[in-house]
Design a protein around this motif. Structure first.
Motif, PDB file in Angstrom:
ATOM      1  N   LYS A  34      -3.195  20.406 -85.279  1.00 59.71           N
ATOM      2  CA  LYS A  34      -2.863  21.274 -86.407  1.00 59.71           C
ATOM      3  C   LYS A  34      -3.775  21.041 -87.601  1.00 59.71           C
ATOM      4  CE  LYS A  34       2.035  21.601 -85.139  1.00 59.71           C
ATOM      5  NZ  LYS A  34       1.949  20.768 -83.922  1.00 59.71           N
ATOM      6  N   SER A  35      -4.852  20.274 -87.402  1.00 62.29           N
ATOM      7  CA  SER A  35      -5.824  20.038 -88.463  1.00 62.29           C
ATOM      8  C   SER A  35      -7.072  19.449 -87.830  1.00 62.29           C
ATOM      9  CB  SER A  35      -5.270  19.077 -89.518  1.00 62.29           C
ATOM     10  OG  SER A  35      -5.076  17.788 -88.960  1.00 62.29           O
ATOM     11  N   ALA A  36      -8.165  19.435 -88.584  1.00 68.08           N
ATOM     12  CA  ALA A  36      -9.385  18.797 -88.089  1.00 68.08           C
ATOM     13  C   ALA A  36      -9.185  17.301 -87.935  1.00 68.08           C
ATOM     14  CB  ALA A  36     -10.537  19.085 -89.046  1.00 68.08           C
ATOM     15  N   THR A  37      -8.417  16.703 -88.832  1.00 66.99           N
ATOM     16  CA  THR A  37      -8.135  15.267 -88.757  1.00 66.99           C
ATOM     17  C   THR A  37      -7.436  14.927 -87.455  1.00 66.99           C
ATOM     18  OG1 THR A  37      -7.960  15.149 -91.169  1.00 66.99           O
ATOM     19  CG2 THR A  37      -6.984  13.349 -89.901  1.00 66.99           C
ATOM     20  N   GLU A  38      -6.408  15.705 -87.111  1.00 63.95           N
ATOM     21  CA  GLU A  38      -5.681  15.448 -85.865  1.00 63.95           C
ATOM     22  C   GLU A  38      -6.548  15.756 -84.652  1.00 63.95           C
ATOM     23  OE1 GLU A  38      -1.622  16.803 -83.461  1.00 63.95           O
ATOM     24  OE2 GLU A  38      -2.133  17.756 -85.373  1.00 63.95           O
ATOM     25  N   PHE A  39      -7.355  16.818 -84.759  1.00 62.34           N
ATOM     26  CA  PHE A  39      -8.228  17.175 -83.644  1.00 62.34           C
ATOM     27  C   PHE A  39      -9.125  16.005 -83.273  1.00 62.34           C
ATOM     28  CE2 PHE A  39     -12.315  18.920 -82.122  1.00 62.34           C
ATOM     29  CZ  PHE A  39     -11.878  19.633 -81.014  1.00 62.34           C
ATOM     30  N   TRP A  40      -9.692  15.321 -84.259  1.00 61.43           N
ATOM     31  CA  TRP A  40     -10.617  14.233 -83.959  1.00 61.43           C
ATOM     32  C   TRP A  40      -9.925  12.924 -83.625  1.00 61.43           C
ATOM     33  CZ3 TRP A  40     -15.225  14.517 -82.239  1.00 61.43           C
ATOM     34  CH2 TRP A  40     -15.943  15.700 -82.440  1.00 61.43           C
ATOM     35  N   ARG A  41      -8.604  12.892 -83.724  1.00 58.04           N
ATOM     36  CA  ARG A  41      -7.859  11.772 -83.152  1.00 58.04           C
ATOM     37  C   ARG A  41      -7.609  11.998 -81.663  1.00 58.04           C
ATOM     38  NH1 ARG A  41      -3.608  11.866 -87.916  1.00 58.04           N
ATOM     39  NH2 ARG A  41      -4.688  10.613 -89.479  1.00 58.04           N
ATOM     40  N   ARG A  42      -7.739  13.247 -81.237  1.00 62.09           N
ATOM     41  CA  ARG A  42      -7.424  13.604 -79.857  1.00 62.09           C
ATOM     42  C   ARG A  42      -8.664  13.932 -79.029  1.00 62.09           C
ATOM     43  NH1 ARG A  42      -2.108  15.071 -78.916  1.00 62.09           N
ATOM     44  NH2 ARG A  42      -0.721  15.014 -80.697  1.00 62.09           N
ATOM     45  N   TRP A  43      -9.772  14.284 -79.671  1.00 63.86           N
ATOM     46  CA  TRP A  43     -10.992  14.703 -78.960  1.00 63.86           C
ATOM     47  C   TRP A  43     -11.979  13.545 -78.906  1.00 63.86           C
ATOM     48  CZ3 TRP A  43     -12.619  19.360 -76.732  1.00 63.86           C
ATOM     49  CH2 TRP A  43     -13.971  19.417 -76.380  1.00 63.86           C
ATOM     50  N   HIS A  44     -12.540  13.279 -77.732  1.00 64.39           N
ATOM     51  CA  HIS A  44     -13.579  12.259 -77.536  1.00 64.39           C
ATOM     52  C   HIS A  44     -13.201  10.973 -78.288  1.00 64.39           C
ATOM     53  CE1 HIS A  44     -18.163  11.678 -76.781  1.00 64.39           C
ATOM     54  NE2 HIS A  44     -17.426  10.692 -76.303  1.00 64.39           N
ATOM     55  N   ILE A  45     -12.086  10.387 -77.873  1.00 67.20           N
ATOM     56  CA  ILE A  45     -11.538   9.227 -78.562  1.00 67.20           C
ATOM     57  C   ILE A  45     -12.503   8.048 -78.526  1.00 67.20           C
ATOM     58  CG2 ILE A  45      -9.644   7.550 -78.508  1.00 67.20           C
ATOM     59  CD1 ILE A  45      -7.893   9.847 -77.370  1.00 67.20           C
ATOM     60  N   SER A  46     -13.233   7.893 -77.418  1.00 67.52           N
ATOM     61  CA  SER A  46     -14.157   6.759 -77.317  1.00 67.52           C
ATOM     62  C   SER A  46     -15.292   6.873 -78.346  1.00 67.52           C
ATOM     63  CB  SER A  46     -14.735   6.672 -75.898  1.00 67.52           C
ATOM     64  OG  SER A  46     -15.428   7.858 -75.555  1.00 67.52           O
ATOM     65  N   LEU A  47     -15.777   8.094 -78.600  1.00 66.13           N
ATOM     66  CA  LEU A  47     -16.833   8.273 -79.606  1.00 66.13           C
ATOM     67  C   LEU A  47     -16.301   7.961 -80.995  1.00 66.13           C
ATOM     68  CD1 LEU A  47     -19.723   9.244 -80.341  1.00 66.13           C
ATOM     69  CD2 LEU A  47     -18.745  11.526 -80.632  1.00 66.13           C
ATOM     70  N   GLY A  48     -15.112   8.485 -81.308  1.00 61.56           N
ATOM     71  CA  GLY A  48     -14.509   8.208 -82.601  1.00 61.56           C
ATOM     72  C   GLY A  48     -14.258   6.724 -82.811  1.00 61.56           C
ATOM     73  N   SER A  49     -13.804   6.039 -81.761  1.00 59.39           N
ATOM     74  CA  SER A  49     -13.550   4.599 -81.862  1.00 59.39           C
ATOM     75  C   SER A  49     -14.850   3.835 -82.103  1.00 59.39           C
ATOM     76  CB  SER A  49     -12.879   4.089 -80.583  1.00 59.39           C
ATOM     77  OG  SER A  49     -11.652   4.741 -80.360  1.00 59.39           O
ATOM     78  N   PHE A  50     -15.934   4.266 -81.433  1.00 56.02           N
ATOM     79  CA  PHE A  50     -17.221   3.597 -81.606  1.00 56.02           C
ATOM     80  C   PHE A  50     -17.711   3.704 -83.046  1.00 56.02           C
ATOM     81  CE2 PHE A  50     -21.834   3.828 -81.860  1.00 56.02           C
ATOM     82  CZ  PHE A  50     -22.207   2.643 -81.253  1.00 56.02           C
ATOM     83  N   PHE A  51     -17.733   4.919 -83.588  1.00 50.22           N
ATOM     84  CA  PHE A  51     -18.215   5.097 -84.954  1.00 50.22           C
ATOM     85  C   PHE A  51     -17.279   4.439 -85.967  1.00 50.22           C
ATOM     86  CE2 PHE A  51     -21.014   8.417 -83.241  1.00 50.22           C
ATOM     87  CZ  PHE A  51     -22.162   8.155 -83.970  1.00 50.22           C
ATOM     88  N   ARG A  52     -15.995   4.400 -85.659  1.00 52.86           N
ATOM     89  CA  ARG A  52     -15.068   3.718 -86.565  1.00 52.86           C
ATOM     90  C   ARG A  52     -15.345   2.215 -86.610  1.00 52.86           C
ATOM     91  NH1 ARG A  52      -9.659   3.581 -83.905  1.00 52.86           N
ATOM     92  NH2 ARG A  52     -10.709   1.846 -82.867  1.00 52.86           N
TER      93      ARG A  52
END
Length: 277
Positions: A34-52
């Motif tokens: 329901k938002s871009a923030t939530e979308f990026w918690r659900r999409w390509h989680i491994s990429l998001g975790s790496f950059f985080r």
């Protein structure tokens, strides 16, 4: 793009389990966001975790001044765009999401909480649809034309008729994919377990779906976990019903595999979409 990328991630998870490895979930129903923030918690989680872990936190994350925090977000998303390829559309795509996340976290999300769930979901769809447009269009001169096409200026099927495009042959697959992009099947499974005396479906989904560290297959395709969720005094007929549902799920998965293989064999060469990146 979603089924191509999410599909090969699930294949890697399944193949890993055959050899005793337990990989983390990489997609978690991103199109229900329901938002871009939530979308990026659900999409390509491994990429998001790496950059985080390796960029955002070392830069200071959100444990610094407001300006530095916003700069950290933009740096992370600029690098995320470059990570996908050395092209301006990827850079603009990354900066688009960086700017949008800044707006959401500083102002928009709090106000969106007052809106109905459907309105927030429509906003989410509009966001990632526009984002994919930036991501995909390599020639900036055609961007406006594609944007108008998304808005229906050229009709439902563009300048061609549905018959010329053979669109009728793809509608069943499109509808099936739309259904599979939502947690409808896990929800139905949870309702059956609830009816048989197990935990409530709402609580079950809250525990099973949002956690990014859950496996894609945990609690979704394992009939044994369904049975273990039932109380010890559950009647035999309820256990039989839950077990039968597990068998149906297995058979359905095998049928989908068979149909997918037939589709690949009958089709022409279709390069893997992520070879671009």
């Amino acid at each position: 793009m979603y089924f191509d990328f999410s599909g090969y991630s699930d294949m890697a998870i399944g193949l890993g389990m055959m050899f005793g490895f337990r990989y983390l979930r990489n997609f978690n129903y991103p199109y229900i966001a329901k938002s871009a923030t939530e979308f990026w918690r659900r999409w390509h989680i491994s990429l998001g975790s790496f950059f985080r872990d390796y960029v955002y936190i070392p830069l200071g994350g959100n444990r610094c001044g407001r300006r530095r925090w916003l700069l950290n977000l933009m740096v992370v998303w600029g690098l995320t765009g470059v990570w996908h390829g050395a092209a301006w559309n990827f850079v603009l795509w990354g900066l688009f999401y960086g700017l949008l996340l800044v707006v959401e976290k500083t102002w928009l999300l709090e106000r969106m909480e007052r809106l109905p769930s459907l309105a927030r979901h429509l906003y989410g769809i509009a966001v990632f649809t526009f984002g994919w447009l930036i991501f995909w269009i390599e020639d900036p001169s055609t961007f406006v034309e594609y944007l108008l096409a998304l808005g229906g200026v050229f009709g439902a099927t563009g300048t061609s008729t549905a018959w010329e495009l053979n669109a009728w042959a793809f509608w069943p697959v499109l509808l099936l994919c739309a259904l599979a992009s939502t947690p409808v099947l896990p929800w139905l499974r949870a309702k059956v377990v609830e009816r048989a005396g197990g935990p409530s479906a709402q609580g079950f989904l809250e525990n099973d779906l949002p956690g990014e560290r859950h496996l894609s297959v945990d609690g979704i395709c394992d009939a044994q976990s369904w049975l273990e969720a039932l109380p010890a005094d559950a009647c035999p007929s309820d256990r039989v019903a839950v077990n039968a549902l597990g068998v149906v799920a297995d058979v359905g998965a095998l049928v989908l595999i068979a149909l997918s293989v037939l589709g690949v064999v009958a089709g022409t060469f279709n390069p893997f979409i992520y070879f671009r990146f």
